[in-house]
Design an enzyme around this catalytic site. Structure first.
Site, short mmCIF file in Angstrom:
data_model
loop_
_atom_site.label_atom_id
_atom_site.label_comp_id
_atom_site.label_asym_id
_atom_site.label_seq_id
_atom_site.Cartn_x
_atom_site.Cartn_y
_atom_site.Cartn_z
N TYR A 24 41.56 39.83 35.93
CA TYR A 24 41.35 38.90 37.08
C TYR A 24 40.60 38.01 36.10
O TYR A 24 39.86 38.46 36.02
CB TYR A 24 41.32 38.94 38.19
CG TYR A 24 40.70 37.77 39.24
CD1 TYR A 24 41.52 37.56 39.71
CD2 TYR A 24 39.55 37.47 39.14
CE1 TYR A 24 41.75 36.08 39.97
CE2 TYR A 24 39.93 35.82 39.71
CZ TYR A 24 40.79 35.45 40.23
OH TYR A 24 40.24 33.94 40.38
N ASP A 50 43.90 47.62 35.14
CA ASP A 50 44.43 46.67 36.04
C ASP A 50 45.27 45.63 36.15
O ASP A 50 44.24 44.62 36.45
CB ASP A 50 43.16 46.70 36.98
CG ASP A 50 43.54 46.82 38.62
OD1 ASP A 50 44.10 47.37 39.09
OD2 ASP A 50 43.08 45.37 39.20
N TYR A 55 47.56 37.64 40.17
CA TYR A 55 46.95 37.24 38.76
C TYR A 55 47.81 35.96 38.24
O TYR A 55 46.68 35.78 36.81
CB TYR A 55 46.20 38.67 37.62
CG TYR A 55 44.87 39.11 38.63
CD1 TYR A 55 45.00 39.78 39.64
CD2 TYR A 55 45.30 40.71 38.44
CE1 TYR A 55 43.93 40.04 40.80
CE2 TYR A 55 43.70 41.23 38.88
CZ TYR A 55 44.06 40.96 40.06
OH TYR A 55 43.05 42.03 40.85
N LYS A 84 49.62 45.17 41.60
CA LYS A 84 49.57 45.19 43.09
C LYS A 84 50.80 44.37 43.61
O LYS A 84 50.76 43.07 43.55
CB LYS A 84 48.34 44.66 43.45
CG LYS A 84 47.00 45.62 43.05
CD LYS A 84 45.90 44.86 43.55
CE LYS A 84 44.72 45.40 41.75
NZ LYS A 84 44.32 44.67 40.56
N HIS A 117 48.18 45.26 48.14
CA HIS A 117 47.02 44.69 47.65
C HIS A 117 45.94 44.34 48.81
O HIS A 117 44.83 44.27 49.02
CB HIS A 117 47.29 42.94 47.20
CG HIS A 117 46.47 42.91 46.11
ND1 HIS A 117 46.81 42.10 44.76
CD2 HIS A 117 45.35 42.94 46.20
CE1 HIS A 117 45.68 41.53 44.41
NE2 HIS A 117 44.17 41.67 45.09
N SER A 166 44.80 48.64 48.67
CA SER A 166 43.78 48.17 48.29
C SER A 166 43.31 47.45 49.68
O SER A 166 43.82 46.82 50.37
CB SER A 166 43.96 47.73 46.94
OG SER A 166 42.87 46.75 47.13
N GLN A 190 41.78 51.05 46.70
CA GLN A 190 40.74 50.25 46.02
C GLN A 190 39.78 49.76 46.44
O GLN A 190 40.19 48.30 47.16
CB GLN A 190 41.71 49.40 44.73
CG GLN A 190 40.81 49.13 43.84
CD GLN A 190 41.73 48.09 42.76
OE1 GLN A 190 41.53 46.29 42.26
NE2 GLN A 190 42.72 48.39 41.68
N GLY A 220 29.23 43.42 40.44
CA GLY A 220 28.58 42.70 41.41
C GLY A 220 29.65 42.17 41.40
O GLY A 220 30.55 42.27 42.71
N SER A 221 29.96 40.81 40.72
CA SER A 221 31.02 39.51 40.16
C SER A 221 30.77 38.97 39.67
O SER A 221 29.89 38.20 38.90
CB SER A 221 31.04 38.62 42.01
OG SER A 221 31.89 37.61 42.11
N LYS A 270 35.73 44.30 34.10
CA LYS A 270 36.32 42.81 33.86
C LYS A 270 35.77 42.41 32.36
O LYS A 270 34.23 42.03 33.07
CB LYS A 270 37.50 42.02 33.89
CG LYS A 270 36.48 41.93 35.22
CD LYS A 270 37.39 41.45 35.95
CE LYS A 270 36.56 40.62 37.83
NZ LYS A 270 37.07 40.46 38.81
N ASN A 273 35.12 38.92 26.65
CA ASN A 273 33.58 39.42 25.89
C ASN A 273 34.28 40.22 24.76
O ASN A 273 34.07 41.38 25.27
CB ASN A 273 32.39 39.29 26.17
CG ASN A 273 31.73 38.98 25.32
OD1 ASN A 273 31.11 40.58 24.50
ND2 ASN A 273 31.13 38.57 25.09
N GLU A 279 31.36 47.71 24.45
CA GLU A 279 30.17 48.27 25.37
C GLU A 279 30.15 49.13 26.23
O GLU A 279 30.24 50.20 26.28
CB GLU A 279 28.62 47.12 25.46
CG GLU A 279 27.37 47.82 25.28
CD GLU A 279 26.88 45.94 25.58
OE1 GLU A 279 26.74 45.35 26.98
OE2 GLU A 279 25.44 45.91 25.38
#
Length: 323
Positions: A24, A50, A55, A84, A117, A166, A190, A220-221, A270, A273, A279
């Protein structure tokens, strides 16, 4: 959980990779970025991707997957792809056409997992979030058990390997589980889940029914104004996460991801980068102690980042534990 092979067995016999790549992105991010990021994720070792009709990037995600198959990097069966079912397609007769529409965009023969969803329906039509002349969201009345039967048919037809849900709470899950003539149980639920929103009761309930909890917003977000209260605390700035990151010589994000894996939760992460995408795969390279886990358990504040603003008028809102 088989962390050696990084997979969990679902209740229908299929396997889901425990670390998934979420795709997303806010509207202002070009859709081409989803294709680039998915390619980078597959190169980095992600095998669980996912996405969702909502999206509006399935065409690009499909291109990324198919190009990596063409390059010989992966085979189709190496990739676990989730899509979804959006809320305007919850009427039983709309379920299969909605999945076929996603498959056409992806140019794939099947998805690995197809999930409802949200446990609420919106008026069918072209609009993603249909509204009346006063700007009020137009809901639809649908029996979710009938929607579930339509998903079961999609599984029988081979359009999806597994089916799940979900943003369901315990009551909504029980409604499906207790449905007369249930053919397949949901393999997963989910939901938003992170150290500030542990979802312990829902996790325990899902485990007791052999349903896998899949965590989104695990870091978090992305704090998109449309969905997220800007005054909410920033999870990755938490001093406890920072201290544990220092102790393990990792990032706070890796501590938050590892926490979920050790709880038996499948976790989505998600990032567009390249450095962070690579990482995030380090989550398999270290372990938290039982003391670390206890400390992280203590961070729970029942903070929910993803408020589904359009759903506020729905009688079942909010969804999931404490949801």
């Amino acid at each position: 959980m088989d962390l050696k092979h990084h997979c969990i067995k679902l209740n229908d016999g299929h396997f889901i990779p425990v670390l998934g790549f979420g795709t997303y992105a806010p509207e202002e991010v070009p859709k081409s970025k989803a294709e680039e990021a998915t390619k980078l994720a597959i190169d980095a070792g992600f095998r669980h991707i996912d996405s969702a009709h909502l999206y509006e990037n399935e065409k690009e995600i499909g291109q990324a997957i198919r190009s990596k198959i063409a390059d010989g990097i992966v085979k189709r069966e190496d990739i676990f792809y989730t899509s979804k079912l959006w809320l305007t397609f919850l009427r039983p007769e709309l379920v299969q056409p909605a999945l076929e529409k996603s498959l056409k965009k992806l140019q794939l023969d099947y998805v690995d997992l197809y999930i409802i969803h949200f446990p609420m329906a919106l008026k069918p039509g072209e609009e993603m979030i249909p509204k009346d002349e006063h700007g009020k969201v137009i809901f639809d009345t649908v029996d979710l058990c009938a929607t579930w039967e339509a998903l079961e048919k999609c599984k029988d037809l081979g359009l999806t390997k597994s089916i799940g849900v979900s943003n369901f709470n315990r009551r909504q899950l029980e409604m499906i589980l207790n449905k007369p003539g249930l053919k397949y149980k949901p393999v997963c639920n989910q939901v938003e889940c992170h150290p500030y929103l542990k979802q312990s009761k829902l996790l325990d309930f899902c485990k007791s029914k052999d349903i896998v909890l899949v965590a989104y917003s695990a870091l978090g977000s992305h704090r998109e104004k449309k969905w997220v209260d800007q005054s909410s605390p920033v999870l990755l700035d938490d001093p406890v996460l920072s201290a544990l990151a220092k102790k393990h010589k990792r990032t706070p994000a890796l501590i938050a991801l590892r926490y979920q894996l050790q709880r038996g939760v499948v976790v989505l992460v998600k990032s567009y980068n390249e450095k962070r995408i690579k990482e995030n795969m380090q989550v398999f390279e270290f372990q938290l102690t039982s003391e670390d886990m206890k400390v992280l358990d203590g961070l729970n504040q029942n903070v929910r980042y993803n408020s589904v603003a359009f759903a506020a008028d729905h009688p079942d809102y909010p969804f999931s534990e404490e949801y």
